[in-house]
Design a protein around this motif. Structure first.
Motif, mmCIF file in Angstrom:
data_model
loop_
_atom_site.group_PDB
_atom_site.id
_atom_site.type_symbol
_atom_site.label_atom_id
_atom_site.label_comp_id
_atom_site.label_asym_id
_atom_site.label_seq_id
_atom_site.Cartn_x
_atom_site.Cartn_y
_atom_site.Cartn_z
ATOM 1 N N ARG A 56 -19.021 -34.242 26.845
ATOM 2 C CA ARG A 56 -20.068 -33.590 26.050
ATOM 3 C C ARG A 56 -19.995 -32.076 26.053
ATOM 4 O O ARG A 56 -20.446 -31.436 25.111
ATOM 5 N N TYR A 57 -19.466 -31.471 27.133
ATOM 6 C CA TYR A 57 -19.511 -30.022 27.285
ATOM 7 C C TYR A 57 -18.119 -29.456 27.533
ATOM 8 O O TYR A 57 -17.244 -30.132 28.076
ATOM 9 N N VAL A 58 -17.943 -28.192 27.156
ATOM 10 C CA VAL A 58 -16.709 -27.468 27.432
ATOM 11 C C VAL A 58 -16.959 -26.478 28.564
ATOM 12 O O VAL A 58 -17.968 -25.767 28.563
ATOM 13 N N VAL A 59 -16.044 -26.436 29.526
ATOM 14 C CA VAL A 59 -16.070 -25.432 30.587
ATOM 15 C C VAL A 59 -14.877 -24.509 30.372
ATOM 16 O O VAL A 59 -13.746 -24.978 30.195
ATOM 17 N N GLN A 60 -15.116 -23.189 30.377
ATOM 18 C CA GLN A 60 -14.049 -22.226 30.085
ATOM 19 C C GLN A 60 -13.958 -21.169 31.185
ATOM 20 O O GLN A 60 -14.969 -20.701 31.697
ATOM 21 N N ASN A 61 -12.721 -20.799 31.536
ATOM 22 C CA ASN A 61 -12.498 -19.757 32.543
ATOM 23 C C ASN A 61 -12.847 -18.386 31.973
ATOM 24 O O ASN A 61 -13.530 -17.599 32.605
ATOM 25 N N ASN A 62 -12.342 -18.082 30.779
ATOM 26 C CA ASN A 62 -12.784 -16.934 29.980
ATOM 27 C C ASN A 62 -12.691 -15.612 30.741
ATOM 28 O O ASN A 62 -13.648 -14.848 30.817
ATOM 29 N N ARG A 63 -11.511 -15.330 31.300
ATOM 30 C CA ARG A 63 -11.262 -14.054 32.001
ATOM 31 C C ARG A 63 -10.701 -13.075 30.979
ATOM 32 O O ARG A 63 -9.519 -13.050 30.699
ATOM 33 N N TRP A 64 -11.549 -12.225 30.421
ATOM 34 C CA TRP A 64 -11.136 -11.393 29.312
ATOM 35 C C TRP A 64 -11.103 -9.902 29.634
ATOM 36 O O TRP A 64 -10.501 -9.112 28.898
ATOM 37 N N GLY A 65 -11.742 -9.476 30.728
ATOM 38 C CA GLY A 65 -11.880 -8.047 30.990
ATOM 39 C C GLY A 65 -11.049 -7.525 32.141
ATOM 40 O O GLY A 65 -11.235 -6.385 32.569
ATOM 41 N N THR A 66 -10.114 -8.322 32.658
ATOM 42 C CA THR A 66 -9.275 -7.890 33.772
ATOM 43 C C THR A 66 -7.981 -8.684 33.761
ATOM 44 O O THR A 66 -7.922 -9.800 33.224
ATOM 45 N N SER A 67 -6.936 -8.105 34.352
ATOM 46 C CA SER A 67 -5.673 -8.817 34.507
ATOM 47 C C SER A 67 -5.574 -9.479 35.870
ATOM 48 O O SER A 67 -4.599 -10.186 36.147
ATOM 49 N N GLU A 68 -6.590 -9.287 36.721
ATOM 50 C CA GLU A 68 -6.596 -9.904 38.050
ATOM 51 C C GLU A 68 -6.873 -11.405 37.939
ATOM 52 O O GLU A 68 -7.457 -11.885 36.965
ATOM 53 N N THR A 69 -6.493 -12.127 38.977
ATOM 54 C CA THR A 69 -6.616 -13.586 38.958
ATOM 55 C C THR A 69 -8.070 -14.036 39.044
ATOM 56 O O THR A 69 -8.855 -13.497 39.820
ATOM 57 N N GLN A 70 -8.411 -15.010 38.230
ATOM 58 C CA GLN A 70 -9.705 -15.699 38.320
ATOM 59 C C GLN A 70 -9.461 -17.190 38.185
ATOM 60 O O GLN A 70 -8.732 -17.631 37.295
ATOM 61 N N CYS A 71 -10.058 -17.980 39.081
ATOM 62 C CA CYS A 71 -9.915 -19.430 39.042
ATOM 63 C C CYS A 71 -11.278 -20.089 39.144
ATOM 64 O O CYS A 71 -12.168 -19.594 39.853
#
Length: 403
Positions: A56-71
């Motif tokens: 039913r839902y979408v989950v997004q990482n959406n790391r748009w403002g940095t080049s550092e790692t996000q998980c």
């Protein structure tokens, strides 16, 4: 301070839209394709990676403002930031917006959604959210509501409503504070502005909110009242997550639900006629099935109950309107009804509901205790079910049967 942030955010979103359309890879890391169904504990570290939960839902990482790692670690009910490296200045844009959503976001639409939907056609849009906060991050916890004159499934919408459940550090919404408002029974500081791409109205909680059930339409109506939207516009998506500036590991959305009821029904809702869900709105209880609903109790000129359900495999939500058809005001209300076997209430908004199964009672909150003559109050609840959804029966208002 946040005008620059919002401008960056709009630029990021435009970039995502272009990439989605062209099917290109971001820095060789990902290719934007249709998201597969998620399983519990799905790890996403790709910049704009996404997946679905509950079908039913979408989950997004959406790391748009940095080049550092996000998980993020995606569970069956939400997600948690497990790695959030780097930091950005607090007078500019945040580094990401990991979030969960219902609707359409840059051509990525959640499964089975009935959004975009025209505001004038939406009877209610019940939602619930639970957050977990950490003390070593600078962030806001934001619930986003997107509105546009057209039924857009991509690009920037005209108006963004941000509901700040919490914020830590020297961060603030776009624009400036213009006053306060009471929405959904809570008090908010209200900010308005424009980020260069769209209008933004933000409702900032004076103190942190960990979890809440509310109706999205209450915020949409406030935006309309302030001239930032119109009833003919469309709700395109609702999103809940975090905007981190510094750190963020440990921040989590532990649960999320969103339903949009159109007119007297919804995409998956239904009318109960003789105990069978057929589509539409349920009125009253169970005595004598009629076309378009069932009428319950022995009948009373004092109250009328209308229930609009939405159901899915293993669960349901219901929006309930209690109308006072008598000649005098009701001061303090208790609506009794019986849940069918196998149905259990897990949460409620604009009322307390107890117990959670069988013969239950919904009791008013302090802010909606009066139902004037000819007026009404609404509340809702969400629950689990074994088998197909069936409507509650035997509605009574303060002990008197309702029609």
């Amino acid at each position: 301070m946040k005008s620059l942030q919002q401008a960056f955010r709009s630029t990021r979103k435009a970039a995502v839209a272009a990439l989605a359309a062209l099917g290109l890879a971001i820095g060789g890391l990902i290719t934007l394709t249709a998201a597969p169904a998620a399983h519990a504990d799905t790890q996403i570290c790709t910049q704009y990676g996404s997946t679905t939960i509950q079908g039913r839902y979408v989950v997004q990482n959406n790391r748009w403002g940095t080049s550092e790692t996000q998980c993020i670690n995606v569970t069956s009910t939400g997600f948690q930031l497990t790695q959030a490296d780097g930091s950005v200045p607090t007078n500019g844009a945040p580094k990401a917006y990991p979030s969960i959503f219902n609707g359409c976001h840059y051509t990525n639409c959640s499964p089975g959604t009935n959004l975009p939907a025209q505001l004038s056609a939406i009877s209610s849009a019940p939602t619930s959210i639970s957050y977990t906060y950490v003390g070593n991050a600078v962030f806001d916890a934001a619930y986003d509501i997107w509105l546009d004159p057209a039924p857009k499934k991509d690009g920037v919408n005209r108006t963004e409503i941000m509901v700040w459940f919490n914020h830590v550090g020297a961060v603030q919404p776009v624009g400036s504070k213009v006053g306060t408002a009471s929405v959904g029974g809570r008090s908010w500081d209200v900010w308005t502005g424009n980020n260069g791409g769209n209008d933004v109205i933000s409702f900032v909680a004076p103190s942190a909110i960990g979890s809440w059930n509310f109706d999205v339409k209450s915020f949409a109506n406030e935006a309309i009242n302030r001239g930032l939207a119109q009833n003919s516009w469309y709700l395109t998506s609702v999103q809940a997550g975090f905007e981190p500036w510094q750190n963020g590991a440990g921040l989590a959305v532990t649960s999320f639900s969103s339903s949009v009821n159109i007119g007297g029904g919804s995409t998956t809702g239904g009318t109960t006629t003789g105990g069978t869900t057929t589509g539409g709105t349920t009125t009253g209880g169970t005595t004598g099935g009629t076309t378009g609903g069932t009428t319950g109790g022995t009948g009373s000129s004092g109250c009328k109950v209308t229930l609009t359900p939405q159901s899915w495999a293993g669960g349901f939500s219901a929006n309930v309107t209690v109308a006072n058809t008598g000649s005098s005001a009701v001061n303090g209300w208790r609506l009794g009804f019986t849940l069918p076997s196998g149905e259990t209430v897990t949460s409620a908004w604009n009322a307390t509901v107890s117990p959670t199964s069988g013969a239950v009672t919904a009791t008013n909150m302090s802010y909606n205790a009066q139902i004037p003559a000819g007026g009404s109050q609404s509340f809702g609840f969400q629950g689990t079910s074994n088998g197909a959804f069936a409507a509650p029966t035997g509605f009574t208002l303060n002990g008197t049967a309702c029609s």
